[in-house]
Design a protein around this motif. Structure first.
Motif, PDB file in Angstrom:
ATOM      1  N   GLN A   1       0.832  -1.194   0.000  1.00 15.21           N
ATOM      2  CA  GLN A   1       0.000   0.000   0.000  1.00 15.21           C
ATOM      3  C   GLN A   1       0.875   1.255   0.000  1.00 15.21           C
ATOM      4  O   GLN A   1       1.749   1.411   0.844  1.00 15.21           O
ATOM      5  N   ILE A   2       0.655   2.116  -0.965  1.00 16.46           N
ATOM      6  CA  ILE A   2       1.431   3.353  -1.071  1.00 16.46           C
ATOM      7  C   ILE A   2       0.545   4.533  -0.704  1.00 16.46           C
ATOM      8  O   ILE A   2      -0.588   4.672  -1.189  1.00 16.46           O
ATOM      9  N   ASP A   3       1.047   5.384   0.179  1.00 18.83           N
ATOM     10  CA  ASP A   3       0.320   6.568   0.614  1.00 18.83           C
ATOM     11  C   ASP A   3       0.259   7.575  -0.539  1.00 18.83           C
ATOM     12  O   ASP A   3       1.279   7.958  -1.095  1.00 18.83           O
ATOM     13  N   LEU A   4      -0.966   8.011  -0.880  1.00 21.43           N
ATOM     14  CA  LEU A   4      -1.129   8.928  -2.006  1.00 21.43           C
ATOM     15  C   LEU A   4      -1.245  10.387  -1.574  1.00 21.43           C
ATOM     16  O   LEU A   4      -1.502  11.243  -2.395  1.00 21.43           O
TER      17      LEU A   4
ATOM     18  N   SER B   1       4.627  19.520  -4.841  1.00 17.95           N
ATOM     19  CA  SER B   1       3.704  18.626  -4.154  1.00 17.95           C
ATOM     20  C   SER B   1       4.223  17.191  -4.184  1.00 17.95           C
ATOM     21  O   SER B   1       3.872  16.376  -3.327  1.00 17.95           O
ATOM     22  N   LEU B   2       5.070  16.870  -5.166  1.00 17.19           N
ATOM     23  CA  LEU B   2       5.671  15.540  -5.253  1.00 17.19           C
ATOM     24  C   LEU B   2       6.789  15.360  -4.246  1.00 17.19           C
ATOM     25  O   LEU B   2       6.859  14.364  -3.533  1.00 17.19           O
ATOM     26  N   SER B   3       7.690  16.332  -4.214  1.00 21.04           N
ATOM     27  CA  SER B   3       8.912  16.167  -3.436  1.00 21.04           C
ATOM     28  C   SER B   3       9.649  17.491  -3.372  1.00 21.04           C
ATOM     29  O   SER B   3       9.374  18.408  -4.150  1.00 21.04           O
ATOM     30  N   ASP B   4      10.606  17.575  -2.445  1.00 24.14           N
ATOM     31  CA  ASP B   4      11.518  18.717  -2.432  1.00 24.14           C
ATOM     32  C   ASP B   4      12.794  18.337  -3.176  1.00 24.14           C
ATOM     33  O   ASP B   4      12.896  17.262  -3.780  1.00 24.14           O
ATOM     34  N   GLY B   5      13.798  19.223  -3.130  1.00 26.02           N
ATOM     35  CA  GLY B   5      15.033  18.973  -3.868  1.00 26.02           C
ATOM     36  C   GLY B   5      15.767  17.742  -3.396  1.00 26.02           C
ATOM     37  O   GLY B   5      16.292  16.961  -4.209  1.00 26.02           O
ATOM     38  N   LYS B   6      15.831  17.531  -2.085  1.00 29.13           N
ATOM     39  CA  LYS B   6      16.521  16.360  -1.551  1.00 29.13           C
ATOM     40  C   LYS B   6      15.834  15.071  -1.992  1.00 29.13           C
ATOM     41  O   LYS B   6      16.481  14.073  -2.305  1.00 29.13           O
ATOM     42  N   GLY B   7      14.504  15.091  -1.999  1.00 33.70           N
ATOM     43  CA  GLY B   7      13.773  13.904  -2.406  1.00 33.70           C
ATOM     44  C   GLY B   7      13.889  13.630  -3.894  1.00 33.70           C
ATOM     45  O   GLY B   7      14.145  12.496  -4.312  1.00 33.70           O
TER      46      GLY B   7
ATOM     47  N   ASP C   1      15.782  -2.670  -9.452  1.00 35.21           N
ATOM     48  CA  ASP C   1      15.405  -3.993  -8.951  1.00 35.21           C
ATOM     49  C   ASP C   1      15.144  -4.007  -7.444  1.00 35.21           C
ATOM     50  O   ASP C   1      14.847  -5.058  -6.875  1.00 35.21           O
ATOM     51  N   GLU C   2      15.248  -2.859  -6.773  1.00 34.49           N
ATOM     52  CA  GLU C   2      14.918  -2.771  -5.351  1.00 34.49           C
ATOM     53  C   GLU C   2      13.405  -2.663  -5.185  1.00 34.49           C
ATOM     54  O   GLU C   2      12.702  -2.156  -6.052  1.00 34.49           O
ATOM     55  N   SER C   3      12.929  -3.111  -4.043  1.00 33.22           N
ATOM     56  CA  SER C   3      11.512  -2.943  -3.727  1.00 33.22           C
ATOM     57  C   SER C   3      11.247  -1.496  -3.318  1.00 33.22           C
ATOM     58  O   SER C   3      12.097  -0.842  -2.703  1.00 33.22           O
ATOM     59  N   ALA C   4      10.074  -1.011  -3.665  1.00 30.47           N
ATOM     60  CA  ALA C   4       9.690   0.336  -3.245  1.00 30.47           C
ATOM     61  C   ALA C   4       9.534   0.375  -1.730  1.00 30.47           C
ATOM     62  O   ALA C   4       9.161  -0.610  -1.097  1.00 30.47           O
ATOM     63  N   ASN C   5       9.849   1.519  -1.155  1.00 33.10           N
ATOM     64  CA  ASN C   5       9.770   1.714   0.285  1.00 33.10           C
ATOM     65  C   ASN C   5       8.594   2.635   0.579  1.00 33.10           C
ATOM     66  O   ASN C   5       8.605   3.809   0.218  1.00 33.10           O
ATOM     67  N   ALA C   6       7.568   2.100   1.239  1.00 31.56           N
ATOM     68  CA  ALA C   6       6.359   2.881   1.488  1.00 31.56           C
ATOM     69  C   ALA C   6       6.640   4.140   2.297  1.00 31.56           C
ATOM     70  O   ALA C   6       5.962   5.158   2.138  1.00 31.56           O
ATOM     71  N   VAL C   7       7.661   4.100   3.164  1.00 31.36           N
ATOM     72  CA  VAL C   7       7.982   5.257   3.997  1.00 31.36           C
ATOM     73  C   VAL C   7       8.363   6.463   3.141  1.00 31.36           C
ATOM     74  O   VAL C   7       8.106   7.614   3.507  1.00 31.36           O
ATOM     75  N   GLU C   8       8.951   6.202   1.972  1.00 35.00           N
ATOM     76  CA  GLU C   8       9.411   7.300   1.115  1.00 35.00           C
ATOM     77  C   GLU C   8       8.257   8.156   0.606  1.00 35.00           C
ATOM     78  O   GLU C   8       8.467   9.297   0.200  1.00 35.00           O
ATOM     79  N   GLY C   9       7.034   7.628   0.613  1.00 36.49           N
ATOM     80  CA  GLY C   9       5.890   8.390   0.136  1.00 36.49           C
ATOM     81  C   GLY C   9       5.007   8.946   1.231  1.00 36.49           C
ATOM     82  O   GLY C   9       3.975   9.539   0.951  1.00 36.49           O
ATOM     83  N   MET C  10       5.427   8.790   2.488  1.00 35.07           N
ATOM     84  CA  MET C  10       4.601   9.247   3.614  1.00 35.07           C
ATOM     85  C   MET C  10       4.878  10.712   3.953  1.00 35.07           C
ATOM     86  O   MET C  10       5.883  11.279   3.527  1.00 35.07           O
TER      87      MET C  10
ATOM     88  N   ARG D   1       9.005  13.115   0.383  1.00 35.29           N
ATOM     89  CA  ARG D   1       8.070  14.229   0.252  1.00 35.29           C
ATOM     90  C   ARG D   1       8.719  15.533   0.726  1.00 35.29           C
ATOM     91  O   ARG D   1       9.725  15.525   1.433  1.00 35.29           O
ATOM     92  N   SER D   2       8.116  16.654   0.338  1.00 33.52           N
ATOM     93  CA  SER D   2       8.662  17.957   0.723  1.00 33.52           C
ATOM     94  C   SER D   2       8.740  18.059   2.251  1.00 33.52           C
ATOM     95  O   SER D   2       7.761  17.816   2.948  1.00 33.52           O
ATOM     96  N   TYR D   3       9.934  18.440   2.723  1.00 35.98           N
ATOM     97  CA  TYR D   3      10.205  18.417   4.171  1.00 35.98           C
ATOM     98  C   TYR D   3      11.210  19.514   4.496  1.00 35.98           C
ATOM     99  O   TYR D   3      12.379  19.258   4.738  1.00 35.98           O
ATOM    100  N   PHE D   4      10.751  20.753   4.472  1.00 39.83           N
ATOM    101  CA  PHE D   4      11.627  21.878   4.770  1.00 39.83           C
ATOM    102  C   PHE D   4      10.827  22.958   5.484  1.00 39.83           C
ATOM    103  O   PHE D   4       9.598  22.976   5.447  1.00 39.83           O
ATOM    104  N   SER D   5      11.563  23.848   6.128  1.00 43.35           N
ATOM    105  CA  SER D   5      10.933  24.965   6.825  1.00 43.35           C
ATOM    106  C   SER D   5      11.854  26.175   6.695  1.00 43.35           C
ATOM    107  O   SER D   5      13.082  26.028   6.738  1.00 43.35           O
TER     108      SER D   5
END
Length: 438
Positions: free
Chosen positions: A2-5, A116-122, A152-161, A264-268
């Protein structure tokens, strides 16, 4: 799996802001030692999308809200045209609904994406993965040292949270020194074309930096902020009113403070105000004071306070029961309010970790942050021994970055203007997206 949308806290508010004002579409430029083959690049992207499923999304209107929707169509890859090219918008049918665009010209690949997809680091993780796989498919010898995500790596659900969720239980308080200096800002109608990005690049060869400044290379904002502020002050001094300051908004990556694997975008933002006395104090004193002010704002309770202010802004603007038109108005007001707190912005991506075998096939890798509502935006990256500062301006001013480079050299920071150009940026309009994908 399950991937967080959800776009996450920081990403959600960008869904309701027009990119022409917010500058919410950024770009990575990756230049290789070889010419780009379209079919191979398409294959590399196609193979990697299952590894990054949280980027396989578009935007649609559902009731009174915009939300992510899963996409499974191939990601289009196109040639990069000239300034006259009419580009598809992020989230439009011209990009198959995707919120990013991949294009190329000669030896360079361009990655344009919506925040909305990601910040620069992501997004950098995706960029590195695409380039690595492209070079693999071209048959060049290359090896991974663990710093690149592979197909060939599995997707990591945490990366989309949503990474901001981890801040719920972090203590935060407004420090006594918290500074809300009144910033000088250009009028909103300043500028040329809304989708035209004017770029000037300044490079600092790290090996040539000597003396006291070397102590500040890990936090280059300490010397970039006051010197670029001085260049802006010289340019606009006649327009600055009593009590206004040149203020920089530094987009601080929160991952070192509150670690997460989320892309995901994570800056302040944190702020530095310019007191117009850069020539009246020893430069070492200025560096020390700027670093102390930055360090104070980056203490855990202080940076958590700044981040939670952003969360409160998003919660106010994007409440579920608020009508769509009101969401747009609130998001626009929050953007205007944020832009009035600073004259220019600085986004420091920092050092780019990648295998030496990948590095040998790359000549450039840097981000571009459009100025949006700021007078200028600076992106900073340390790549192949150079600190690369990419300046974008709402009002094209060739002499501004050149003056900035002069000031760097005057204070024993060897620097030079290495490039000037302009390009047409893809745009994003919440109203148009809602109309097309409602």
């Amino acid at each position: 799996m399950q991937i967080d949308l959800t776009p996450g806290t920081a990403g959600e508010i960008f869904l309701y802001q027009d990119s022409r004002k917010s500058g919410s579409v950024h770009r990575f430029v990756a230049t290789l030692t070889m010419h780009v083959q379209k079919e191979v690049l398409e294959q590399a992207v196609r193979e990697l999308m299952p590894r990054f499923p949280y980027f396989s999304v578009g935007v649609r209107k559902s009731g009174e809200a915009l939300e992510f929707v899963r996409l499974d169509t191939p990601v289009p890859v196109s040639g990069a045209g000239g300034m006259e090219e009419e580009l598809p918008a992020a989230g439009s049918k011209g990009l198959a609904g995707y919120l990013f665009r991949i294009s190329f010209l000669h030896k360079t690949v361009f990655f344009d994406w919506h925040l909305s997809l990601s910040d620069g680091k992501g997004m950098l993780e995706f960029v590195k993965a695409v380039i690595f796989r492209y070079i693999q498919l071209c048959g060049f010898p290359i090896a991974n040292d663990g710093t690149v995500k592979e197909a060939d790596e599995s997707a990591n659900a945490v990366e989309g949270m949503d990474p901001f969720e981890r801040l719920d239980d972090i203590p935060a308080s407004r420090p006594l020194w918290y500074m809300d200096a009144k910033a000088f800002c250009l009028p909103q109608d300043s500028g040329t074309g809304p989708d035209t990005v004017h770029v000037t690049q300044v490079r600092i060869p790290v090996v040539k930096v000597k003396g006291q400044v070397r102590e500040y290379l890990t936090q280059p904002e300490s010397f970039i902020s006051p010197l670029f502020a001085h260049a802006l002050y010289e340019r606009y001094s006649s327009e600055i009113r009593q009590g206004e300051y040149i203020v920089s908004a530094i987009k601080e990556n929160l991952r070192p403070h509150f670690p997460t694997a989320s892309l995901r975008s994570y800056f302040s933002p944190v702020s530095l105000a310019y007191n117009r006395k850069v020539d009246e104090y020893p430069f070492g004193t200025i560096l020390m004071s700027q670093k102390k002010l930055l360090d104070a704002q980056l203490k855990q309770d202080a940076i958590a306070y700044s981040a939670k202010r952003l969360i409160e802004t998003v919660e106010h603007a994007c409440q579920e029961e608020v009508p769509f038109s009101e969401k747009l108005a609130r998001a626009g007001k929050s953007m205007d309010a944020a832009s009035r707190t600073a004259t220019f912005s600085i986004c420091n991506v920092g050092n780019i970790a990648m295998p030496d075998s990948l590095l040998q096939y790359m000549t450039e890798l840097y981000p571009i942050v459009p100025a949006g509502s700021y007078a200028s935006s600076l992106s900073v990256v340390n790549f192949k021994g150079d600190i690369v500062i990419t300046v974008t301006d709402r009002v094209p001013e060739d002499n501004l970055a050149a003056r900035f480079a002069e000031l760097l050299n005057r204070h024993d920071i060897p620097a030079f203007v290495s490039d000037r150009y302009q390009f047409t940026q893809i745009s994003y309009s919440p109203e148009k997206t809602a109309e097309d994908n409602g």
